[in-house]
Design an enzyme around this catalytic site. Structure first.
Site, mmCIF file in Angstrom:
data_model
loop_
_atom_site.group_PDB
_atom_site.id
_atom_site.type_symbol
_atom_site.label_atom_id
_atom_site.label_comp_id
_atom_site.label_asym_id
_atom_site.label_seq_id
_atom_site.Cartn_x
_atom_site.Cartn_y
_atom_site.Cartn_z
ATOM 1 C CB CYS A 167 -17.566 93.137 35.486
ATOM 2 S SG CYS A 167 -19.224 93.186 34.425
ATOM 3 C CE LYS A 210 -10.958 81.551 40.600
ATOM 4 N NZ LYS A 210 -11.304 80.074 41.149
HETATM 5 O O1 M6R Z 1 -17.128 81.791 43.884
HETATM 6 P P1 M6R Z 1 -17.551 80.096 43.871
HETATM 7 O O2 M6R Z 1 -17.041 78.910 44.661
HETATM 8 O O3 M6R Z 1 -18.751 80.873 45.041
HETATM 9 O O4 M6R Z 1 -18.220 80.166 43.014
HETATM 10 C C1 M6R Z 1 -19.053 78.950 42.374
HETATM 11 C C2 M6R Z 1 -18.650 78.583 40.662
HETATM 12 O O5 M6R Z 1 -19.155 79.484 40.026
HETATM 13 C C3 M6R Z 1 -17.434 77.700 40.824
HETATM 14 O O6 M6R Z 1 -17.056 76.975 41.690
HETATM 15 C C4 M6R Z 1 -17.094 77.474 39.405
HETATM 16 O O7 M6R Z 1 -18.276 76.366 39.040
HETATM 17 C C5 M6R Z 1 -15.711 76.818 38.671
HETATM 18 N N1 M6R Z 1 -15.261 77.444 37.526
HETATM 19 C C6 M6R Z 1 -15.705 75.647 38.385
HETATM 20 O O8 M6R Z 1 -14.657 74.936 38.150
#
Ligand code: M6R
Length: 595
Positions: free
Chosen positions: A2, A590
């Site tokens: 969002c 993301k």
């Molecule tokens: O922003 P963050 O590092 O906390 O996000 C955690 C996960 O959602 C993120 O690393 C996700 O696994 C990636 N899109 C993988 O490439």
């Protein structure tokens, strides 16, 4: 996940193109629906639907929309399926108030029932509409907007930010509670957005909001109020100097490929930041003296925590518990106390699972630090010290450069805590450059054969185990193939039965683990499987593996880090060959600001 954008101008004008551009800049967060609303005099023009920004904007001719105020929203479905009615913005019952949110109102269902019982017109299942009605109820009781928003804040549970405006007025109002919100002050306009990149092309003068703050935007000024008592507060705008070119693809076909290639450069940057970071000694002392240390994250960031735990034990003799953020509360919280310390790791700094674990840990008195890419994110603002990843914008949904910088940060901290020679970091960026240049053609040559399969395994051992998990996550995330990452020695305890002729198994091999890896390779090849070894030149690997992706020679710790690069490249080339957009994999976002 969002995104909201709003703008207030002096006079009525065509706002459609501005809203479309702002929406495009928010797409990297992940979304499934898009909408826009403009307000002029006593009229609200609302257009929205499920679909991509360009498609929906063209279908409903957003470009012609005009008004003195405008809102656009990108939605990633949580409450209610992606559909026109659930898309945002939303109207109140009479259609004279319009608003949109980012985040998650967890008592959405109960609130909707309450609104319906009170006779309000509820049109969707979406919690963005709930924010609008929550304000409308108090406006109907004669409250002004600030007061109505304050009261709505008391009713709405969860983490969100929303923007709202009404007809026959000249202002927009917005509130921040747990989700990002930044305000821009321009020449003859003000605007707001869930994040900075969406604002920067319009103005570099910004005000960042804290949780529990309400902002009122006129075309030529803004006013901040605290939710808790409605009092007025002052905050001067700051000038942002970062380059916007970082958010462009720079000649690469996809952001992911660009970001893979940026890894050596951002590695240099993070090492520089670490050397000069005055918080590092305090963080290391706390970790050294802590009763128990936890590294906490989700997805890719969790894999970095796993690597960090290996490095801390190997290089500094310090045992650390790496933990997936949502598991931290049920598994470890009862044992947490003020003698414990944790590093909370997140690219975005807005991941709800991580923020919930952080809050719980802090309530138990744990000393908390963070490692994040987005400076000023909720995570970095919520811990006693934070370590920046220095990657610039990572647009592509699959994390690449932020992962390697998380791993480098852990490796650096472990080496420093263990009193190791930090000179080993001097040539790390060059080794990464060499790895990209040398493995790219090898990976491209192998990708078609591996791509013929929809099931594969990715194995590692010791420091390469987290890299195997990360490689498998990348492969799953963007090729949509099933790829399982696991400890190489576990393969014989069950998954070996999957091996048939040509079945691909990737092995990431650290230089000290070659004998063990060679055993695993032979268990696969003698059953007809195709074992692809990733490691520094080694005659044992070359003689036993079906294929070899050769890395430059390096220390065992650095070799693990290098091993993830060909796995990133492999997933990228496989996804592209399958016709998928690696930057925006289906169903994913993301930034995950929901439970
Ligand atoms: O922003 P963050 O590092 O906390 O996000 C955690 C996960 O959602 C993120 O690393 C996700 O696994 C990636 N899109 C993988 O490439």
């Amino acid at each position: 996940m969002c995104g909201i954008f709003g703008i207030v101008t002096k006079n009525e004008q065509t706002l459609g193109p501005i809203l479309i551009d702002a929406a495009r800049r928010l797409t990297y967060r992940g979304y499934d629906s898009v909408g826009a609303a403009t307000i002029s005099g006593s009229h609200i023009d609302l257009r929205k639907d499920a679909g991509r920004v360009d498609d929906v904007a063209a279908k409903y001719n957003f470009a012609e929309m005009s008004g003195q105020r405008g809102i656009t929203q990108l939605r990633w479905a949580t409450f209610g399926a992606p559909s026109q009615v659930n898309s945002q913005p939303h109207l109140d019952s009479d259609g004279d108030i319009v608003g949109a949110h980012n985040g998650n109102v967890v008592n959405n269902v109960e609130m909707r029932e309450l609104f319906m019982a009170e006779g309000l017109t509820v049109r969707s299942q979406n919690d963005g509409e709930t924010c609008v009605h929550a304000v409308e109820r108090y406006i109907n009781q004669g409250k002004d907007f600030i007061e109505a928003i304050r009261l709505a804040y008391g009713d709405l549970q969860g983490d969100y930010a929303f923007v709202i405006g009404r007809i026959n007025d000249d202002k927009l109002y917005a509130i921040k509670k747990g989700s990002g919100l930044v305000v821009g002050i321009g020449d003859g306009f003000t605007c707001l957005s869930s994040d900075l990149p969406s604002i920067l092309p319009l103005t570099r003068e910004v005000i960042r909001l804290n949780d529990g703050e309400i902002i009122t935007l006129w075309a030529d000024r803004v006013e901040l109020h605290l939710v808790k008592d409605g009092s007025r507060i002052e905050r001067a705008p700051e000038t942002i100097v970062e380059e916007m070119s970082a958010v462009q693809k720079g000649g690469y076909a996809h952001f992911m490929l660009k970001e893979i290639h940026e890894q050596p450069e951002v590695a240099r940057e993070v090492l520089h930041l670490l050397e000069n970071n005055t918080d590092v000694p305090r963080i290391l002392e706390t970790i050294r003296d802590a009763r128990q240390v936890y590294f906490i994250g989700c997805g890719t960031s969790y894999h970095a925590c796993l690597a960090g735990a290996v490095y801390f034990a190997q290089l500094a003799g310090k045992a650390v518990i790496p933990v997936l953020a949502p598991q931290f509360i049920p598994q470890y919280l009862p044992a947490i106390g003020s003698k414990d310390a944790g590093i909370f790791v997140s690219q975005s700094g807005e991941t709800k699972d991580v923020l919930s674990a952080l809050q719980a840990a802090q309530e138990k008195g744990m000393t908390t630090f963070s490692m994040a890419n987005v400076i000023g994110s909720t995570l970095t603002r919520g811990t006693s010290a934070w370590l920046p990843l220095g990657c610039g914008y990572e647009i592509s949904v699959p994390a690449t450069k932020t992962f390697t910088n998380q791993v480098i940060t852990f490796l650096y901290l472990a080496a420093r805590l263990g009193g190791r020679d930090l000179a080993q970091f001097d040539n790390l960026p060059e080794l990464m450059e060499k790895t990209i240049a040398e493995t790219d053609p090898q990976v491209r040559a192998l990708a078609p054969a591996i791509n013929a399969w929809n099931d594969l395994y990715c194995l590692g051992y010791g420091a390469t185990y987290p890299m195997a998990l990360e490689g498998a996550l990348k492969l799953k995330e963007i090729t949509y193939a099933h790829c399982e990452g696991m400890l190489s020695t576990e393969f014989k305890h069950g998954p070996l039965s999957a091996i048939t002729d040509g079945f691909p198994v990737l092995f990431a091999a650290g230089p000290e683990d070659v004998p063990l890896i060679v055993s695993g390779i032979n268990e696969v090849t003698c059953r007809g499987g195709r074992a692809i070894a990733i490691g520094a030149p080694d005659s044992r690997l070359a003689a036993n593996a079906s294929d070899m992706i050769t890395l430059p020679a390096s220390s065992p710790e650095v070799a693990a880090l290098l091993a993830v690069i060909p796995l990133q490249l492999l997933s990228y080339y496989m996804a592209v060959a399958r016709g998928f957009d690696p930057d925006f994999p289906r169903n994913l976002s993301k930034t995950l600001t929901v439970d």
